[in-house]
Design a protein around this motif. Structure first.
Motif, PDB file in Angstrom:
ATOM      1  N   PRO A 135     -32.120 -26.367 -26.270  1.00 42.92           N
ATOM      2  CA  PRO A 135     -32.567 -27.541 -27.024  1.00 42.92           C
ATOM      3  C   PRO A 135     -31.649 -27.786 -28.212  1.00 42.92           C
ATOM      4  O   PRO A 135     -31.048 -26.854 -28.762  1.00 42.92           O
ATOM      5  N   SER A 136     -31.542 -29.043 -28.598  1.00 40.55           N
ATOM      6  CA  SER A 136     -30.719 -29.377 -29.764  1.00 40.55           C
ATOM      7  C   SER A 136     -31.574 -29.377 -31.023  1.00 40.55           C
ATOM      8  O   SER A 136     -32.787 -29.607 -30.984  1.00 40.55           O
ATOM      9  N   VAL A 137     -30.932 -29.082 -32.138  1.00 36.11           N
ATOM     10  CA  VAL A 137     -31.567 -29.100 -33.457  1.00 36.11           C
ATOM     11  C   VAL A 137     -30.790 -30.082 -34.336  1.00 36.11           C
ATOM     12  O   VAL A 137     -29.563 -29.987 -34.433  1.00 36.11           O
ATOM     13  N   VAL A 138     -31.508 -31.030 -34.944  1.00 35.30           N
ATOM     14  CA  VAL A 138     -30.896 -32.004 -35.853  1.00 35.30           C
ATOM     15  C   VAL A 138     -31.628 -31.928 -37.189  1.00 35.30           C
ATOM     16  O   VAL A 138     -32.830 -32.182 -37.254  1.00 35.30           O
ATOM     17  N   ASP A 139     -30.914 -31.575 -38.237  1.00 35.84           N
ATOM     18  CA  ASP A 139     -31.480 -31.449 -39.580  1.00 35.84           C
ATOM     19  C   ASP A 139     -30.456 -32.042 -40.560  1.00 35.84           C
ATOM     20  O   ASP A 139     -29.681 -31.323 -41.190  1.00 35.84           O
ATOM     21  N   LEU A 140     -30.454 -33.379 -40.670  1.00 38.74           N
ATOM     22  CA  LEU A 140     -29.420 -34.081 -41.423  1.00 38.74           C
ATOM     23  C   LEU A 140     -29.629 -33.952 -42.932  1.00 38.74           C
ATOM     24  O   LEU A 140     -30.767 -33.995 -43.419  1.00 38.74           O
ATOM     25  N   THR A 141     -28.529 -33.834 -43.637  1.00 37.67           N
ATOM     26  CA  THR A 141     -28.583 -33.896 -45.098  1.00 37.67           C
ATOM     27  C   THR A 141     -28.651 -35.354 -45.527  1.00 37.67           C
ATOM     28  O   THR A 141     -28.407 -36.286 -44.736  1.00 37.67           O
ATOM     29  N   ARG A 142     -28.971 -35.585 -46.800  1.00 40.99           N
ATOM     30  CA  ARG A 142     -28.987 -36.943 -47.318  1.00 40.99           C
ATOM     31  C   ARG A 142     -27.607 -37.594 -47.169  1.00 40.99           C
ATOM     32  O   ARG A 142     -27.509 -38.775 -46.791  1.00 40.99           O
ATOM     33  N   GLU A 143     -26.565 -36.859 -47.445  1.00 47.26           N
ATOM     34  CA  GLU A 143     -25.218 -37.422 -47.336  1.00 47.26           C
ATOM     35  C   GLU A 143     -24.915 -37.839 -45.902  1.00 47.26           C
ATOM     36  O   GLU A 143     -24.357 -38.914 -45.652  1.00 47.26           O
ATOM     37  N   GLU A 144     -25.285 -36.962 -44.935  1.00 44.19           N
ATOM     38  CA  GLU A 144     -25.062 -37.301 -43.525  1.00 44.19           C
ATOM     39  C   GLU A 144     -25.877 -38.516 -43.125  1.00 44.19           C
ATOM     40  O   GLU A 144     -25.384 -39.422 -42.431  1.00 44.19           O
ATOM     41  N   PHE A 145     -27.149 -38.570 -43.560  1.00 44.73           N
ATOM     42  CA  PHE A 145     -27.979 -39.712 -43.208  1.00 44.73           C
ATOM     43  C   PHE A 145     -27.377 -41.001 -43.769  1.00 44.73           C
ATOM     44  O   PHE A 145     -27.276 -42.010 -43.062  1.00 44.73           O
ATOM     45  N   ASP A 146     -26.977 -40.985 -45.019  1.00 41.89           N
ATOM     46  CA  ASP A 146     -26.437 -42.202 -45.637  1.00 41.89           C
ATOM     47  C   ASP A 146     -25.167 -42.659 -44.935  1.00 41.89           C
ATOM     48  O   ASP A 146     -24.900 -43.871 -44.841  1.00 41.89           O
TER      49      ASP A 146
END
Length: 444
Positions: free
Chosen positions: A402-413
């Motif tokens: 399974p994949s795990v996605v846990d984006l930082t604020r910088e990545e999201f922006d």
């Protein structure tokens, strides 16, 4: 009469073996068709018979399993699970040489499969594929009047090495309603205490859907006859499966210096499995081709399963003479054999260049038969051209990622504007809105 034809490359290309192969459903012979008619009270195709059995087990559970086992195997299996104490006694009752052989094979297989374990994250902790073993698997072991403890080892060991926490074995019941003692002994050796005396399509359905006795699994592995294979295809989606197995296959790529008697013996060893098995030798030596044919035509009629060998050789046996081994490489890749044996110095030198085989056996001291029991890699291999896209059963078959996605604020922006543009272009405005809300915006 058992005879092996010698063909040119052009004749081979025109032969059925020259065509690209895919999984096919063989028609039952007249006796099998008549038996199906007696069981179902009407003419019925094998695929439809299996579909009815699977649906009945899905709907009625243990009662259907008991009824179909009595009809098909003439065995009563109410309370199908083997007693662990009896399994231990089966192990204790084995002759010491056989116990030692099973233990040695298990150790060799476990050492090889342990090398396949991969617990690393693929990526970084916040963005990765994460390995997780399957929760529960079912291992089907052919049996009944015969016994295949090697299949117990080959199916169970990679699952154990992967970390699967729950393993169930099913194998056809003998006339006294138990699995074959050799299957029970092998399971005991590996520490598997859930063994059910159930075979055929009803066993596959019980594993896939669960019954009062058997808890449903996540994946079903293991070889079987036509009805087992069709049942695996029928339940795929409800569970995963390893593959759709067909008749055994061997292709030998041979050059000058190879022993024709060794090659003939290897061809016989695979043809004895099934009247639809394949055995093909490709060589650049006309003299070797003639010697292989002569040896095969001499030893095959005296083999224990001479009738089956004659049938399979007549359908799918051949020696093919080519101009040079280089031209044989695309032939091997197109055929995609289950087993590829390289014999003779020039052929063995191609070990690292051959492509498309399920398993490669290099040299006179590496016969396919060693791979069936103790060499190390798994003997559950792709057939009917499936070696184009998969290899042996392995630890990886029992692990999901399974994949795990846990984006930082910088990545999201950074990524959000890209995502909303793509969502809008696809007309998926709910997707766009879910992202814009987190951007502090509203979708247009």
């Amino acid at each position: 009469m058992t005879a092996l034809p010698v063909l040119t490359r052009e004749q081979w290309q025109a032969h059925a073996g020259g065509a690209e192969r895919r999984f096919t459903i063989p028609e039952p012979d007249a006796a099998a068709a008549e038996r199906l008619r007696g069981l179902f009270g009407r003419s019925i195709a094998a695929v439809d018979a299996v579909r009815e059995i699977v649906a009945d087990v899905r709907d009625r559970g243990d009662a259907a399993v008991v009824e179909w086992t009595e009809k098909l195997d003439s065995a009563h299996v109410e309370g199908s699970r083997a007693d662990p104490a009896w399994m231990r006694s089966c192990w204790d009752d084995l002759d010491a040489p056989l116990r030692d052989a099973l233990s040695a094979a298990a150790d060799r297989l476990r050492s090889f499969h342990a090398l396949q374990v991969d617990a690393r994250l693929r990526g970084e902790p916040r963005l990765c594929l994460r390995p997780e073993p399957l929760r529960r698997v079912g291992c089907y072991v052919p049996g009944g009047r015969a016994a295949y403890p090697s299949t117990v080892l080959m199916s169970v060991i990679p699952a154990q090495e992967a970390g699967v926490e729950s393993i169930a074995i099913t194998s056809p019941a003998t006339l006294v309603g138990t699995v074959h003692p050799l299957v029970a002994a092998a399971a005991h050796l590996l520490g598997v205490d859930e063994v059910h005396a159930i075979g055929g399509a009803q066993a596959i359905a019980a594993l896939a859907y669960g019954t009062g006795t058997i808890t449903a699994v996540d994946k079903v592995v293991g070889p079987g006859n036509l009805y087992v294979t069709l049942a695996k295809r029928e339940v795929f989606g409800a569970v995963d499966i390893d593959q759709l197995a067909g008749p055994s296959e061997i292709m030998v790529l041979a050059s000058e210096g190879a022993d024709p008697d060794d090659i003939a013996a290897d061809l016989v060893s695979q043809l004895e499995h099934d009247p639809l098995a394949w055995a093909v030798c490709i060589t650049d030596s006309s003299a070797l081709a003639d010697a292989v044919k002569a040896s095969f035509d001499r030893v095959a009629p005296a083999a224990a399963r001479a009738g089956i060998i004659a049938d399979s050789a007549g359908r799918h046996g051949a020696v093919v003479v080519v101009d040079d081994l280089e031209s044989a490489l695309p032939m091997v890749r197109a055929f995609a054999p289950e087993h590829l044996s390289l014999q003779g110095g020039a052929a063995e030198a191609l070990r690292d260049r051959v492509r498309g085989a399920g398993a490669v056996f290099c040299g006179a001291l590496s016969p396919v038969s060693m791979g069936d029991y103790v060499a190390g890699p798994n003997h559950t291999l792709p057939t009917q051209g499936a070696a184009r896209y998969r290899g042996p059963l392995s630890v990886m078959d029992f692990v999901r990622w399974p994949s795990v996605v846990d984006l930082t604020r910088e990545e999201f922006d950074t990524l959000a504007p890209v995502a909303v543009t793509l969502a809008a272009a696809e007309g998926l405005y709910g997707h766009e809105q879910a992202i814009r809300l987190r951007m502090g915006q509203r979708a247009r």
